[in-house]
Scaffold this active site. Structure first.
Site: not given
Ligand SMILES: *[C@@H]1O[C@H](CO)[C@@H](O)[C@H](O)[C@H]1NC(C)=O
Ligand SMILES: *[C@@H]1O[C@H](CO)[C@@H](O)[C@H](O)[C@H]1NC(C)=O
Ligand SMILES: *[C@@H]1O[C@H](CO)[C@@H](O)[C@H](O)[C@H]1NC(C)=O
Length: 845
Positions: A190, A228, A241, A291, A400
């Protein structure tokens, strides 16, 4: 013990060495990816050509990286061409030249950027109703039992939904068993991964990480919008955590490979996508070609080889798991079968549903989509970690955000059952996804599963897949069966009709191929068309299951059709494969843009019969599909008929006059039509062809091909004759047009240009093409085929064409400047279920 250390040696040899290649600097140097025969010394080649040898090309066998100071020329290919020229002139002393050992060479070019597949969620939409008190209590008990104190855990509805109980990934009982991703590593390919985040630092795995944009070891987010990858990483493995929430596999390790934040080449992407393939188990890819509803782009051959290397060698031979986000272009009519990453048989394609199990406007449908899971829509999004020491986001969305949830779930399945192969993971997904109550084209498959092009096999259920993984019987190795090329070469009718072609697979063919049952099917095809977006393609299997391989796209104006494009379908999973496979091409718009269905080739991929006989698939080359015109002795029976829109397979007459169409075309490239092979008929049935209308959840298509009445036959012949006359007229017009072009060219340049000269291909033989590199020889040849019926040369300057004809390598060597080739796709890897494009790939706006 012995074995282990041997393995250690082996894996040391195959470990991605990318990190150890010197950093690249594309502003000062050119880089070459070269495949040499194994006995050749790369340093010797470097010395011969005056290049610097940089090192082996990651895990790709016998591939090497060279560099040279920046230059307009392609010094490797030029040398190879020069050698050929001198050989043609019969110069002496050229036997056994070192350049003969160059099996493939590609000068690296900066590629267009991929798109991240996130969308900004619309949070103005009314949120879901109040919490369900019982669910809230249950959530608290779970958090207590698991000692989850993460501040946003209660917001993470995709993990445990207290407003609409059941609309979540159903993972908490998996965690209760201590299955939390231990000993599994997911790699986020990414824009970086914030390894300093409180939520990620404990699970961060530096050894599996690299930055291919800035060529440094750690994939630190550096640009302001490098969020992202970190968000995706949080979904997979944010720790348990005091920071933000938890990931689906909160004890998994997480690595990052950075490719989306700067210039990269096919080489970098190839190195990235199987980086440290013995240490990274799952690659999470929430990106892809644009896209925009008009791009058709596939990974280049180096990237495809990297993926195949990973599924064959990664994870100690069990195969790396690839997860791709389906794409966010649904609102622009986009379809994940136009993306060669999502439609690869090696990737698990994951689409999105929102918290109400609704289809979000962005999530693409296609026959390559395996499964869906939760993401943004209906006024909410995914709550996860963000870039920063202790930062969270409530706005991660798009496909995504769906992909990494699946990655987390697969990490859990791998902890439960480390020996799962890449295909077992796909099987488990098919068998354990949960269909849900939303209108779509749900259709019962051969395995009694429900499939929808919009939702795949349904939504992922972590509990279901992990439970099944524990006792899953591992599948036998992968086998494949390839049909010959089916030559159709007929005009496609417009509007309600379609042009069908049939190939019959026999039991014997599959037995000979050691092929037991279907998993993926891929269909590689050539269609010439003046407007690509008008086309649609369906595939009907012997059992009557329909795959909508391609759908019309309103914005796709590309003035050519499909060039060796490979579509993929997972809708036939579990079928035997035996019987008639019918492909139907439609030109959905009645307008002045017309086209011709040239040819197609079917490939079945699936489980083998006898594991002991099954070999690994050979690495694809860029010439795997160069056999378009080879006459095959397969007992193929194909028929081309014109079917009315949406005609179920049952209504395609099986007793039409048939002829094998895999016969050699005429030299002129004119459409070869035999009177008996084109026919039209009127169907008494007028079913809609839209996926959503084809069936209800319980429907299935009955078995195909009953016979047809005699009077209809008469009609068929009449229509057939009319069709023939039309085809003849079209051919004549084309001939006259091409002849005129030829005259124009010759008078302008005083040079005799041969429109369809294949002599050069023969001269150089296979080697010629091979040496032309990834995006070369073959694409040239394909382009020429494209020129047979309409003007595929538009946009090429005459100089290009002429210099190439002179060279004897076919036109389009200089393809990068040609708008045609920029969008064209070679098919180097098309039998991989994914397509190769030149590194320039698809259309970018
Ligand atoms: C590439 O080299 C140029 C010139 O030496 C230098 O200015 C630039 O910073 C380098 N870029 C990278 C990414 O190293
Ligand atoms: C979720 O997991 C439970 C076990 O915790 C299982 O009984 C159930 O079938 C799964 N699916 C759904 C939709 O709840
Ligand atoms: C972790 O994985 C390695 C190799 O895959 C295996 O040898 C080891 O037993 C695993 N450890 C645990 C705790 O599962």
């Amino acid at each position: 013990m012995r074995l282990l250390s041997l393995w250690g040696l082996l894996s040391a040899a195959t470990l991605g060495l990318a990190g150890h290649l010197p950093p690249r600097n594309y502003s000062t140097h050119d880089y070459y990816a070269v495949h040499l025969s194994s006995s050749t010394s790369p340093t010797e080649l470097a010395a011969h050509l005056g290049l610097t040898y940089e090192g082996p090309f990651g895990a790709l066998e016998d591939h090497h990286v060279f560099k040279a100071p920046k230059h307009d020329n392609d010094v490797v290919d030029d040398a190879v061409q020069e050698l050929k020229r001198r050989r043609r002139k019969r110069e002496a002393g050229l036997d056994h030249h070192i350049l003969d050992n160059v099996r493939f060479t590609q000068k690296q070019k900066i590629k267009p950027r991929h798109w991240k597949r996130s969308v900004i969620p619309d949070l103005k939409v009314a949120r879901a109703g109040p919490d369900v008190p019982a669910a809230v209590n249950q959530q608290r008990e779970i958090a207590q039992a698991l000692e989850i104190k993460d501040p946003i855990f209660e917001e993470q509805w995709h993990i445990f939904n207290v407003k609409t109980p059941g609309n979540d990934i159903n993972v908490t009982d998996v965690w209760m068993q201590g299955i939390t991703g231990k000993n599994v590593t997911a790699c986020i390919v990414d824009d970086g991964l914030d390894m300093d985040s409180e939520d990620l630092k404990d699970n961060f795995f530096a050894e599996g990480s690299y930055d291919f944009n800035d060529h440094v070891d750690l994939p630190k987010p550096r640009l302001s919008d490098d969020r992202h990858g970190t968000r995706c990483a949080g979904e997979v493995a944010a720790g348990r955590n005091n920071a933000c929430g938890v990931g689906l596999a909160y004890d998994a390790k997480i690595s990052g490979v950075r490719i989306l934040s700067g210039d990269i080449t096919d080489m970098d992407e190839s190195l990235a996508i199987n980086y440290e393939l013995q240490k990274n188990d799952i690659y999470s890819c929430s990106w892809g070609p644009p896209d925009d509803g008009k791009t058709m782009q596939a990974p280049g051959i180096l990237i495809e080889k990297a993926m195949i290397t990973a599924i064959q060698q990664g994870r100690g031979g069990k195969g790396s798991i690839y997860v791709f986000a389906a794409g966010n272009g649904a609102a622009s009519d986009d379809n994940c079968n136009f993306d060669g990453y999502t439609n690869s048989i090696y990737s698990i394609t994951v689409g999105a549903i929102d918290k109400n199990n609704l289809h979000p406007y962005y999530s693409e449908a296609c026959s390559a989509q395996l499964v869906v899971t939760y993401s943004s829509g209906s006024g909410d999004a995914i709550h996860t970690t963000d870039v920063g020491a202790n930062k969270c986001t409530a706005q991660h969305g798009g496909t995504s955000a769906a992909g990494p949830i699946a990655v987390g779930v697969f990490a859990l399945a791998l902890q439960a059952r480390p020996e799962l192969t890449w295909r077992d993971m796909q099987w488990l997904t098919v068998m354990n996804a949960v269909p849900f109550d939303q209108p779509s084209d749900w259709t019962k498959t051969a395995l009694d599963r429900m499939y929808s092009h919009q939702f795949g096999y349904g939504k992922l259920d972590a509990y279901a897949i992990v439970e099944a993984a524990k006792t899953w019987e591992l599948v036998k190795p992968q086998a494949w069966f390839y049909s010959p090329w089916m030559h159709v070469k007929k005009a496609i009718p417009q509007g309600d009709q379609g042009l069908a072609s049939v190939f019959e697979v026999t039991e014997q063919m599959l037995k000979d191929a050691n092929f037991e049952r279907v998993e993926h099917i891929t269909l590689t095809m050539n269609v010439e068309h003046q407007r690509r977006g008008d086309l649609s393609v369906e595939l009907i299997s012997p059992s009557g299951m329909t795959s909508h391989l391609s759908t019309a796209r309103r914005d796709d104006d590309a003035p050519y059709g499909y060039i060796d494009w490979t579509f993929m379908s997972v809708a036939h999973w579990g079928e035997t494969g035996v019987g008639k496979w019918t492909v139907i091409v439609k030109d959905t718009k009645v307008n002045d843009k017309t086209g011709t269905f040239t040819d197609w080739k079917l490939r079945l991929w699936g489980e083998c019969i006898d594991a002991s006989k099954q070999k690994l698939r050979p690495m694809p080359t860029e010439h795997d599909d160069d056999d378009h015109n080879v006459i095959d002795d397969h007992p193929a029976h194909t028929t081309s008929i014109i079917v009315p829109s949406g005609t179920p397979a049952t209504d395609i007459p099986s007793d039409l006059p048939t002829r094998p169409v895999n016969q050699k075309p005429t030299n002129t490239g004119q459409t070869a039509v035999s009177p008996s092979s084109t026919a039209a008929f009127e169907s008494p049935i007028s079913a809609s062809s839209t996926p959503s209308a084809t069936s209800s959840p319980d429907s299935f298509l009955p078995s195909p091909f009953p016979t047809f009445g005699v009077s209809k036959r008469t009609q068929i012949w009449i229509y057939g004759s009319i069709g023939l006359i039309l085809v003849f007229c079209a051919s004549l017009a084309t001939y006259l047009y091409l002849a005129r072009r030829k005259r124009l060219r010759s008078s302008r340049d005083n040079y005799e240009f041969e429109i369809l000269d294949d002599a050069d291909d023969d001269e150089g033989g296979a080697r010629t093409g091979m040496l032309n590199g990834a995006a070369s020889g073959r694409q040239g040849r394909r382009a020429r085929r494209g020129g047979e019926l309409y003007d595929a040369f538009a946009g090429e300057s005459d100089e290009d064409l002429l210099s190439e004809s002179e060279d004897g390598d076919g036109p389009y060597r200089d393809r990068d400047e040609s708008p045609y080739n920029e969008k064209a796709h070679t098919h180097e890897g098309s039998d991989a279920g994914s397509n190769a494009s030149g590194s320039s790939g698809g259309k970018r706006q």
